[in-house]
Scaffold this motif. Structure first.
Motif, PDB file in Angstrom:
ATOM      1  N   PRO A   2      41.643  33.389  25.485  1.00 50.80           N
ATOM      2  CA  PRO A   2      41.965  34.815  25.702  1.00 50.80           C
ATOM      3  C   PRO A   2      42.925  34.992  26.888  1.00 50.80           C
ATOM      4  CG  PRO A   2      39.597  34.404  25.950  1.00 50.80           C
ATOM      5  CD  PRO A   2      40.234  33.111  25.657  1.00 50.80           C
ATOM      6  N   TRP A   3      43.739  36.032  26.775  1.00 54.72           N
ATOM      7  CA  TRP A   3      44.746  36.301  27.800  1.00 54.72           C
ATOM      8  C   TRP A   3      44.128  36.607  29.160  1.00 54.72           C
ATOM      9  CZ3 TRP A   3      49.453  34.832  27.370  1.00 54.72           C
ATOM     10  CH2 TRP A   3      50.035  34.705  26.118  1.00 54.72           C
ATOM     11  N   SER A   4      42.965  37.188  29.175  1.00 56.08           N
ATOM     12  CA  SER A   4      42.338  37.520  30.460  1.00 56.08           C
ATOM     13  C   SER A   4      42.026  36.261  31.264  1.00 56.08           C
ATOM     14  CB  SER A   4      41.069  38.347  30.245  1.00 56.08           C
ATOM     15  OG  SER A   4      40.124  37.614  29.482  1.00 56.08           O
ATOM     16  N   VAL A   5      41.676  35.189  30.582  1.00 58.44           N
ATOM     17  CA  VAL A   5      41.397  33.929  31.276  1.00 58.44           C
ATOM     18  C   VAL A   5      42.685  33.355  31.851  1.00 58.44           C
ATOM     19  CG1 VAL A   5      40.568  31.559  30.978  1.00 58.44           C
ATOM     20  CG2 VAL A   5      39.380  33.432  29.831  1.00 58.44           C
ATOM     21  N   VAL A   6      43.768  33.433  31.093  1.00 54.46           N
ATOM     22  CA  VAL A   6      45.061  32.937  31.557  1.00 54.46           C
ATOM     23  C   VAL A   6      45.505  33.716  32.792  1.00 54.46           C
ATOM     24  CG1 VAL A   6      47.504  32.707  30.967  1.00 54.46           C
ATOM     25  CG2 VAL A   6      45.751  32.157  29.263  1.00 54.46           C
ATOM     26  N   PHE A   7      45.396  35.029  32.745  1.00 57.11           N
ATOM     27  CA  PHE A   7      45.772  35.847  33.890  1.00 57.11           C
ATOM     28  C   PHE A   7      44.889  35.551  35.093  1.00 57.11           C
ATOM     29  CE2 PHE A   7      47.590  38.839  30.625  1.00 57.11           C
ATOM     30  CZ  PHE A   7      48.911  38.586  30.966  1.00 57.11           C
ATOM     31  N   MET A   8      43.612  35.307  34.874  1.00 62.09           N
ATOM     32  CA  MET A   8      42.689  34.997  35.959  1.00 62.09           C
ATOM     33  C   MET A   8      43.092  33.669  36.623  1.00 62.09           C
ATOM     34  SD  MET A   8      38.538  34.699  35.966  1.00 62.09           S
ATOM     35  CE  MET A   8      38.547  33.294  34.865  1.00 62.09           C
ATOM     36  N   VAL A   9      43.433  32.684  35.841  1.00 63.73           N
ATOM     37  CA  VAL A   9      43.850  31.389  36.388  1.00 63.73           C
ATOM     38  C   VAL A   9      45.150  31.547  37.177  1.00 63.73           C
ATOM     39  CG1 VAL A   9      44.667  29.079  35.773  1.00 63.73           C
ATOM     40  CG2 VAL A   9      42.656  30.024  34.631  1.00 63.73           C
ATOM     41  N   ILE A  10      46.092  32.284  36.639  1.00 66.69           N
ATOM     42  CA  ILE A  10      47.360  32.523  37.334  1.00 66.69           C
ATOM     43  C   ILE A  10      47.109  33.259  38.645  1.00 66.69           C
ATOM     44  CG2 ILE A  10      49.550  33.787  37.226  1.00 66.69           C
ATOM     45  CD1 ILE A  10      49.617  33.115  34.221  1.00 66.69           C
ATOM     46  N   ALA A  11      46.239  34.247  38.626  1.00 72.07           N
ATOM     47  CA  ALA A  11      45.920  35.006  39.840  1.00 72.07           C
ATOM     48  C   ALA A  11      45.279  34.100  40.887  1.00 72.07           C
ATOM     49  CB  ALA A  11      44.997  36.174  39.503  1.00 72.07           C
ATOM     50  N   ILE A  12      44.383  33.228  40.483  1.00 71.29           N
ATOM     51  CA  ILE A  12      43.722  32.315  41.427  1.00 71.29           C
ATOM     52  C   ILE A  12      44.751  31.372  42.051  1.00 71.29           C
ATOM     53  CG2 ILE A  12      42.102  30.373  41.594  1.00 71.29           C
ATOM     54  CD1 ILE A  12      40.359  31.875  39.537  1.00 71.29           C
ATOM     55  N   MET A  14      47.991  31.899  42.419  1.00 66.42           N
ATOM     56  CA  MET A  14      48.861  32.671  43.310  1.00 66.42           C
ATOM     57  C   MET A  14      48.163  32.996  44.626  1.00 66.42           C
ATOM     58  SD  MET A  14      50.861  35.247  40.712  1.00 66.42           S
ATOM     59  CE  MET A  14      51.527  36.177  42.071  1.00 66.42           C
ATOM     60  N   ILE A  15      46.922  33.420  44.555  1.00 67.95           N
ATOM     61  CA  ILE A  15      46.177  33.754  45.778  1.00 67.95           C
ATOM     62  C   ILE A  15      46.023  32.528  46.660  1.00 67.95           C
ATOM     63  CG2 ILE A  15      43.904  34.441  46.643  1.00 67.95           C
ATOM     64  CD1 ILE A  15      43.760  36.350  44.194  1.00 67.95           C
ATOM     65  N   THR A  16      45.708  31.396  46.055  1.00 68.18           N
ATOM     66  CA  THR A  16      45.560  30.155  46.816  1.00 68.18           C
ATOM     67  C   THR A  16      46.879  29.751  47.463  1.00 68.18           C
ATOM     68  OG1 THR A  16      43.853  29.444  45.255  1.00 68.18           O
ATOM     69  CG2 THR A  16      44.797  27.754  46.665  1.00 68.18           C
ATOM     70  N   SER A  17      47.969  29.873  46.736  1.00 65.37           N
ATOM     71  CA  SER A  17      49.287  29.514  47.279  1.00 65.37           C
ATOM     72  C   SER A  17      49.663  30.420  48.443  1.00 65.37           C
ATOM     73  CB  SER A  17      50.357  29.604  46.197  1.00 65.37           C
ATOM     74  OG  SER A  17      50.068  28.712  45.153  1.00 65.37           O
ATOM     75  N   ILE A  18      49.474  31.701  48.290  1.00 61.11           N
ATOM     76  CA  ILE A  18      49.796  32.650  49.361  1.00 61.11           C
ATOM     77  C   ILE A  18      48.940  32.371  50.590  1.00 61.11           C
ATOM     78  CG2 ILE A  18      49.669  35.094  50.023  1.00 61.11           C
ATOM     79  CD1 ILE A  18      50.494  35.724  47.092  1.00 61.11           C
ATOM     80  N   ALA A  19      47.669  32.069  50.371  1.00 60.24           N
ATOM     81  CA  ALA A  19      46.778  31.780  51.493  1.00 60.24           C
ATOM     82  C   ALA A  19      47.229  30.527  52.242  1.00 60.24           C
ATOM     83  CB  ALA A  19      45.343  31.611  50.997  1.00 60.24           C
ATOM     84  N   ARG A  20      47.649  29.500  51.537  1.00 65.73           N
ATOM     85  CA  ARG A  20      48.098  28.268  52.192  1.00 65.73           C
ATOM     86  C   ARG A  20      49.378  28.495  52.990  1.00 65.73           C
ATOM     87  NH1 ARG A  20      47.115  23.477  47.732  1.00 65.73           N
ATOM     88  NH2 ARG A  20      44.844  23.518  47.857  1.00 65.73           N
TER      89      ARG A  20
END
Length: 82
Positions: A2-12, A14-20
Motif C-alpha cells: 500500500p502507498w501509505s507504507v511507502v510514504f511512511m518509509v520515505i518520511a522516516i 527523510m526525518i532521519t537524514s535531516i536529523a543527522r
C-alpha cells in the motif's frame, strides 16, 4: 504494498537524514565555539572585521566631533596611513 507504507518509509528516511545533518551542523558549531582549529580564511576574515570596526569607530568619532577642520584633516590622514 500500500502507498501509505511507502510514504511512511520515505518520511522516516527523510526525518532521519535531516536529523543527522542537523546534528553534525551543531557539532561543528560547538567545536568552533570551543576554540577548535579554524581555517586560515576564517582567521583572516575575523582580523579584517576587527580592523573595519576600528575604522568605523574612528569615522563615527570624526563625524560626531565638532573640533574643526585641522583635527578632521589630521584624523583623515591617520586613516589613510593605516
Amino acid at each position: 504494498m500500500p502507498w501509505s507504507v511507502v510514504f511512511m518509509v520515505i518520511a522516516i528516511v527523510m526525518i532521519t537524514s535531516i536529523a543527522r545533518v542537523s546534528k553534525e551542523k551543531y557539532r561543528a558549531i560547538g567545536r568552533a565555539e570551543e576554540g577548535g582549529a579554524l581555517p586560515a580564511d576564517a582567521i583572516a576574515g575575523r582580523e579584517e572585521i576587527r580592523q573595519l570596526k576600528e575604522r568605523i569607530a574612528v569615522l563615527e568619532r570624526v563625524i560626531t566631533d565638532n573640533h574643526g577642520s585641522a583635527d578632521l584633516t589630521r584624523q583623515i590622514e591617520e586613516l589613510r596611513n593605516r
